[in-house]
Motif scaffolding. Structure first.
Motif, PDB file in Angstrom:
ATOM      1  N   PRO A  75      67.132   3.710  15.471  1.00  0.00           N
ATOM      2  CA  PRO A  75      66.756   3.457  16.872  1.00  0.00           C
ATOM      3  C   PRO A  75      65.278   3.095  16.971  1.00  0.00           C
ATOM      4  CG  PRO A  75      68.007   5.498  16.652  1.00  0.00           C
ATOM      5  CD  PRO A  75      67.664   5.070  15.269  1.00  0.00           C
ATOM      6  N   GLN A  76      64.912   2.412  18.041  1.00  0.00           N
ATOM      7  CA  GLN A  76      63.533   1.957  18.216  1.00  0.00           C
ATOM      8  C   GLN A  76      62.537   3.122  18.191  1.00  0.00           C
ATOM      9  OE1 GLN A  76      62.853  -0.132  21.889  1.00  0.00           O
ATOM     10  NE2 GLN A  76      60.773  -0.764  21.345  1.00  0.00           N
ATOM     11  N   ASP A  77      62.921   4.274  18.765  1.00  0.00           N
ATOM     12  CA  ASP A  77      62.000   5.412  18.872  1.00  0.00           C
ATOM     13  C   ASP A  77      62.195   6.427  17.735  1.00  0.00           C
ATOM     14  OD1 ASP A  77      64.475   6.324  19.600  1.00  0.00           O
ATOM     15  OD2 ASP A  77      63.829   7.326  21.447  1.00  0.00           O
ATOM     16  N   THR A 131      62.857   0.793   9.813  1.00  0.00           N
ATOM     17  CA  THR A 131      61.702   1.627   9.467  1.00  0.00           C
ATOM     18  C   THR A 131      60.678   0.836   8.669  1.00  0.00           C
ATOM     19  OG1 THR A 131      62.850   2.367   7.465  1.00  0.00           O
ATOM     20  CG2 THR A 131      63.006   3.783   9.410  1.00  0.00           C
ATOM     21  N   THR A 132      59.427   1.207   8.846  1.00  0.00           N
ATOM     22  CA  THR A 132      58.379   0.763   7.930  1.00  0.00           C
ATOM     23  C   THR A 132      58.233   1.865   6.877  1.00  0.00           C
ATOM     24  OG1 THR A 132      56.688   1.791   9.325  1.00  0.00           O
ATOM     25  CG2 THR A 132      57.163  -0.546   9.703  1.00  0.00           C
ATOM     26  N   GLU A 133      57.618   1.562   5.772  1.00  0.00           N
ATOM     27  CA  GLU A 133      57.462   2.575   4.725  1.00  0.00           C
ATOM     28  C   GLU A 133      56.420   3.607   5.121  1.00  0.00           C
ATOM     29  OE1 GLU A 133      57.605   1.945   0.118  1.00  0.00           O
ATOM     30  OE2 GLU A 133      55.483   1.886   0.710  1.00  0.00           O
ATOM     31  N   VAL A 134      56.770   4.850   4.896  1.00  0.00           N
ATOM     32  CA  VAL A 134      55.849   5.953   5.184  1.00  0.00           C
ATOM     33  C   VAL A 134      55.627   6.739   3.890  1.00  0.00           C
ATOM     34  CG1 VAL A 134      55.438   8.048   6.535  1.00  0.00           C
ATOM     35  CG2 VAL A 134      56.686   6.120   7.552  1.00  0.00           C
ATOM     36  N   GLN A 193      56.149   6.027  15.612  1.00  0.00           N
ATOM     37  CA  GLN A 193      55.754   4.607  15.593  1.00  0.00           C
ATOM     38  C   GLN A 193      55.919   4.017  14.194  1.00  0.00           C
ATOM     39  OE1 GLN A 193      51.755   4.766  17.289  1.00  0.00           O
ATOM     40  NE2 GLN A 193      52.592   4.380  19.320  1.00  0.00           N
ATOM     41  N   ILE A 194      57.084   4.239  13.650  1.00  0.00           N
ATOM     42  CA  ILE A 194      57.341   3.784  12.277  1.00  0.00           C
ATOM     43  C   ILE A 194      58.490   2.775  12.221  1.00  0.00           C
ATOM     44  CG2 ILE A 194      56.455   5.876  11.171  1.00  0.00           C
ATOM     45  CD1 ILE A 194      59.378   6.837  10.941  1.00  0.00           C
ATOM     46  N   THR A 195      58.771   2.107  13.351  1.00  0.00           N
ATOM     47  CA  THR A 195      59.838   1.103  13.372  1.00  0.00           C
ATOM     48  C   THR A 195      59.266  -0.271  13.686  1.00  0.00           C
ATOM     49  OG1 THR A 195      60.339   1.417  15.726  1.00  0.00           O
ATOM     50  CG2 THR A 195      61.532   2.799  14.144  1.00  0.00           C
ATOM     51  N   ARG A 196      59.988  -1.271  13.258  1.00  0.00           N
ATOM     52  CA  ARG A 196      59.610  -2.647  13.577  1.00  0.00           C
ATOM     53  C   ARG A 196      60.843  -3.392  14.073  1.00  0.00           C
ATOM     54  NH1 ARG A 196      61.053  -6.285   9.545  1.00  0.00           N
ATOM     55  NH2 ARG A 196      59.584  -7.803  10.373  1.00  0.00           N
ATOM     56  N   GLU A 197      60.614  -4.337  14.944  1.00  0.00           N
ATOM     57  CA  GLU A 197      61.698  -5.118  15.540  1.00  0.00           C
ATOM     58  C   GLU A 197      62.166  -6.204  14.577  1.00  0.00           C
ATOM     59  OE1 GLU A 197      61.391  -6.684  19.753  1.00  0.00           O
ATOM     60  OE2 GLU A 197      61.246  -8.571  18.618  1.00  0.00           O
ATOM     61  N   VAL A 198      63.478  -6.375  14.514  1.00  0.00           N
ATOM     62  CA  VAL A 198      64.074  -7.500  13.788  1.00  0.00           C
ATOM     63  C   VAL A 198      64.845  -8.318  14.809  1.00  0.00           C
ATOM     64  CG1 VAL A 198      65.685  -8.213  11.986  1.00  0.00           C
ATOM     65  CG2 VAL A 198      64.253  -6.189  11.645  1.00  0.00           C
TER      66      VAL A 198
END
Length: 222
Positions: free
Chosen positions: A139-141, A120-123, A159-164
């Motif tokens: 999960p990605q979604d 997650t990114t910070e919200v 749209q609050i996830t980022r790939e590692v």
């Protein structure tokens, strides 16, 4: 005087298996590598005995010991202080070893840079309150519903996830291994004394020979 770790280990008279051994009563003296030591609990659980340390570059435990204690032979103190048994997996790899590890584990450059997981990114809401912290593995979604105080409506955060990538994941793991604790030099002799006492043999059994030597039973006599 500093000694290599194995110099501290007591001896063990073991039944000789050498080809030139002719008598059933022959023994050979070896180091008792099954003797293990650990820090005294009152020391291990007290942060005042230690200081934080960051392993840099291709630094090995003996390098760290030389920096901290002025003698590379105290590498065992560095490992003992961090409960490290296997330096292959519990100590940061050199740059060359790390590259080899990546290709051995993931096979190709494409796989190395493939997604390992999503985070997650910070919200935050309109007044700055954190609704979702960054860094949660999801999960990605991934999405979530929250109540928007400004509009007084329920909204969906998307749209609050980022790939590692696998590479980023392994880099992080190596960075964590670089942050260790080292015993403060003023307590070094205390730990050495404890170690020597804990490795001694004590009278009471038929195998005892001295504080530094014990003898195994000769099963060939039975």
């Amino acid at each position: 005087m500093a000694q290599n770790y194995f110099r501290y280990l007591p001896d063990f008279d073991y039944i000789s298996r050498l080809p030139d051994s002719k008598n059933i009563g022959d023994y050979i003296r070896v180091k008792n590598i099954f003797k293990r030591v650990k820090l005294r609990e009152d020391i291990a659980n007290d942060a005042t005995y230690f200081t934080k340390y960051q392993v840099l570059g291709d630094e090995r435990p003996d390098n760290t010991a030389n920096i901290v204690y002025g003698d590379s032979r105290y590498d065992w103190v560095i490992l003992l202080s961090n409960n490290i048994i296997n330096i292959e997996t519990e100590w940061p790899l050199s740059n060359e070893a790390f590259d080899k590890y990546l290709y051995r584990k993931y096979g190709t450059e494409e796989n190395i840079n493939a997604p390992h997981h999503y985070e997650t990114t910070e919200v935050r809401n309109y007044n700055g309150r954190v609704l979702c912290p960054k860094g949660l593995e999801v999960p990605q979604d991934y999405s979530f519903v929250f109540f928007d105080d400004a509009s007084q409506e329920e909204r969906i955060a998307t749209q609050i996830t980022r790939e590692v990538t696998n590479k980023q994941y392994e880099d992080r793991r190596q960075e964590k291994l670089r942050n260790i604790f080292v015993l403060k030099p003023k307590y070094l002799n205390l730990v050495i004394d404890d170690m020597e006492n804990s490795l001694k043999y004590y009278p009471g059994g038929s195998q005892y020979e001295s504080p530094t030597v014990t003898k195994g039973e000769n099963i060939r006599l039975y």
